[in-house]
Design an enzyme around this catalytic site. Sequence first.
Site, PDB file in Angstrom:
ATOM      1  N   HIS A  36       0.972  -1.185  -0.124  1.00 25.27           N
ATOM      2  CA  HIS A  36      -0.080  -0.103   0.017  1.00 25.27           C
ATOM      3  C   HIS A  36       0.803   1.159   0.087  1.00 25.27           C
ATOM      4  O   HIS A  36       0.694   2.217  -0.801  1.00 25.27           O
ATOM      5  CB  HIS A  36      -0.919   0.081   1.441  1.00 25.27           C
ATOM      6  CG  HIS A  36      -1.930  -1.016   1.476  1.00 25.27           C
ATOM      7  ND1 HIS A  36      -1.890  -2.076   2.463  1.00 25.27           N
ATOM      8  CD2 HIS A  36      -2.985  -1.329   0.912  1.00 25.27           C
ATOM      9  CE1 HIS A  36      -2.760  -2.813   2.218  1.00 25.27           C
ATOM     10  NE2 HIS A  36      -3.523  -2.552   1.313  1.00 25.27           N
ATOM     11  N   ASP A 149      -3.134  -7.011  -7.665  1.00 23.51           N
ATOM     12  CA  ASP A 149      -4.786  -7.280  -7.953  1.00 23.51           C
ATOM     13  C   ASP A 149      -4.689  -7.064  -9.568  1.00 23.51           C
ATOM     14  O   ASP A 149      -5.538  -6.035  -9.758  1.00 23.51           O
ATOM     15  CB  ASP A 149      -5.550  -6.487  -7.092  1.00 23.51           C
ATOM     16  CG  ASP A 149      -5.461  -6.809  -5.813  1.00 23.51           C
ATOM     17  OD1 ASP A 149      -5.877  -7.942  -5.205  1.00 23.51           O
ATOM     18  OD2 ASP A 149      -4.582  -6.481  -5.147  1.00 23.51           O
ATOM     19  N   VAL A 175       4.629  -5.436  -4.399  1.00 24.76           N
ATOM     20  CA  VAL A 175       6.019  -5.493  -3.693  1.00 24.76           C
ATOM     21  C   VAL A 175       5.704  -6.872  -2.902  1.00 24.76           C
ATOM     22  O   VAL A 175       4.654  -7.371  -2.415  1.00 24.76           O
ATOM     23  CB  VAL A 175       5.501  -4.173  -2.441  1.00 24.76           C
ATOM     24  CG1 VAL A 175       6.528  -4.324  -1.477  1.00 24.76           C
ATOM     25  CG2 VAL A 175       5.635  -2.938  -3.218  1.00 24.76           C
TER      26      VAL A 175
HETATM   27  P1  AMP Z   1      -6.324  -3.660  -0.358  1.00 27.99           P
HETATM   28  O1  AMP Z   1      -6.206  -2.865   0.684  1.00 27.99           O
HETATM   29  O2  AMP Z   1      -6.202  -5.113  -0.355  1.00 27.99           O
HETATM   30  O3  AMP Z   1      -7.846  -3.289  -1.022  1.00 27.99           O
HETATM   31  O4  AMP Z   1      -5.371  -3.103  -1.627  1.00 27.99           O
HETATM   32  C1  AMP Z   1      -5.461  -1.740  -1.844  1.00 27.99           C
HETATM   33  C2  AMP Z   1      -4.391  -1.392  -3.052  1.00 27.99           C
HETATM   34  O5  AMP Z   1      -3.081  -1.810  -2.624  1.00 27.99           O
HETATM   35  C3  AMP Z   1      -4.847  -2.104  -4.403  1.00 27.99           C
HETATM   36  O6  AMP Z   1      -4.773  -1.233  -5.264  1.00 27.99           O
HETATM   37  C4  AMP Z   1      -4.048  -3.306  -4.182  1.00 27.99           C
HETATM   38  O7  AMP Z   1      -3.520  -3.787  -5.602  1.00 27.99           O
HETATM   39  C5  AMP Z   1      -2.714  -2.773  -3.700  1.00 27.99           C
HETATM   40  N1  AMP Z   1      -1.898  -3.845  -3.060  1.00 27.99           N
HETATM   41  C6  AMP Z   1      -2.217  -4.646  -2.256  1.00 27.99           C
HETATM   42  N2  AMP Z   1      -1.085  -5.398  -1.926  1.00 27.99           N
HETATM   43  C7  AMP Z   1       0.159  -5.176  -2.687  1.00 27.99           C
HETATM   44  C8  AMP Z   1       1.470  -5.278  -3.203  1.00 27.99           C
HETATM   45  N3  AMP Z   1       1.913  -6.120  -2.540  1.00 27.99           N
HETATM   46  N4  AMP Z   1       2.078  -4.876  -3.979  1.00 27.99           N
HETATM   47  C9  AMP Z   1       1.561  -3.580  -4.565  1.00 27.99           C
HETATM   48  N5  AMP Z   1       0.270  -3.250  -4.370  1.00 27.99           N
HETATM   49  C10 AMP Z   1      -0.427  -4.079  -3.528  1.00 27.99           C
END
Ligand code: AMP
Length: 280
Positions: A36, A149, A175
């Site tokens: 994030h 995602d 990441v």
């Molecule tokens: P979430 O809180 O899981 O809904 O994720 C919020 C945002 O963070 C989304 O755009 C995800 O694709 C991104 N995100 C989650 N994990 C990662 C990661 N390991 N690397 C890069 N972006 C991420």
Amino acid sequence: MKVIRSKAAMQRLADRLRSQGRVGFVPTMGFLHEGHLSLVRVARKRCDSVVVSVFVNPTQFGPEEDLEAYPRDFGRDRRLLGQEGVDVVFRPDAETVYPDGFATSVLVERLTRGLCGRTRPGHFSGVLTVVAKLLNIVKPDIAVFGQKDAQQALVVGRMVRDLDFDTRIVVAPTVRERDGLAMSSRNFYLTPEQRRQAPVLYRSLRLARRMVRDGERDAASVKLAMRRLIRRESGFRIDYVEVVDTGELQPVRRISGRVLVAVAAHLGRARLIDNIIMRA
Ligand code: AMP
């Protein structure tokens, strides 16, 4: 850093920020990690102000999924976002986002049929509807999503294009932990033993890349080898292992040009996903 809970206040502040420069936006469900924060840094670099939303969106969870158990720690999220120089955290509650009488849903056809859309019916409409609302509230110049995602980023990009949102979607790289596991709030569910097993998903993606580098072009052979590798670790329930084109996410039989290799599997209480893009 301001923390805002009401839509009207967020809209007013966003209008002011936009009059002063470019606004970058990062939507999240909180329980933040370096993945994030990398998106926040992309927004920070490209924009004059950065808005991050923290909202565990109920409509993107299926009835059997982990909405109640989804990890939350707003105190920690707030501290991390403060350290990143975020200007505004938008943290609405569910009643603010979905007031009584709410009846609208956004659907993107085709792209949402395969991969995660197949086993999570309604998931992407839940994501798209909340992202559409957030984009209308914040009206950012750019919104940053993670490649982790991949289908979500593509589907959001299509919605923005099809519905003429005045926001550019930026996709930032995945990441990973040192052992390759893609960072995810859901990794929190893993027991120490499962945490040791989980990186096999990324190893299966690297295996696919190696096979294609060595000349393999048959997608079925690549997928079979990936499944075999994952099955060497006990406890995985594979949801899908797929090789699809990067435009419409349709499965390919022969690998040529740019393809997305994607995997999803349940391990204990966690559903883990990962992907890489490669070129044959
Ligand atoms: P979430 O809180 O899981 O809904 O994720 C919020 C945002 O963070 C989304 O755009 C995800 O694709 C991104 N995100 C989650 N994990 C990662 C990661 N390991 N690397 C890069 N972006 C991420």
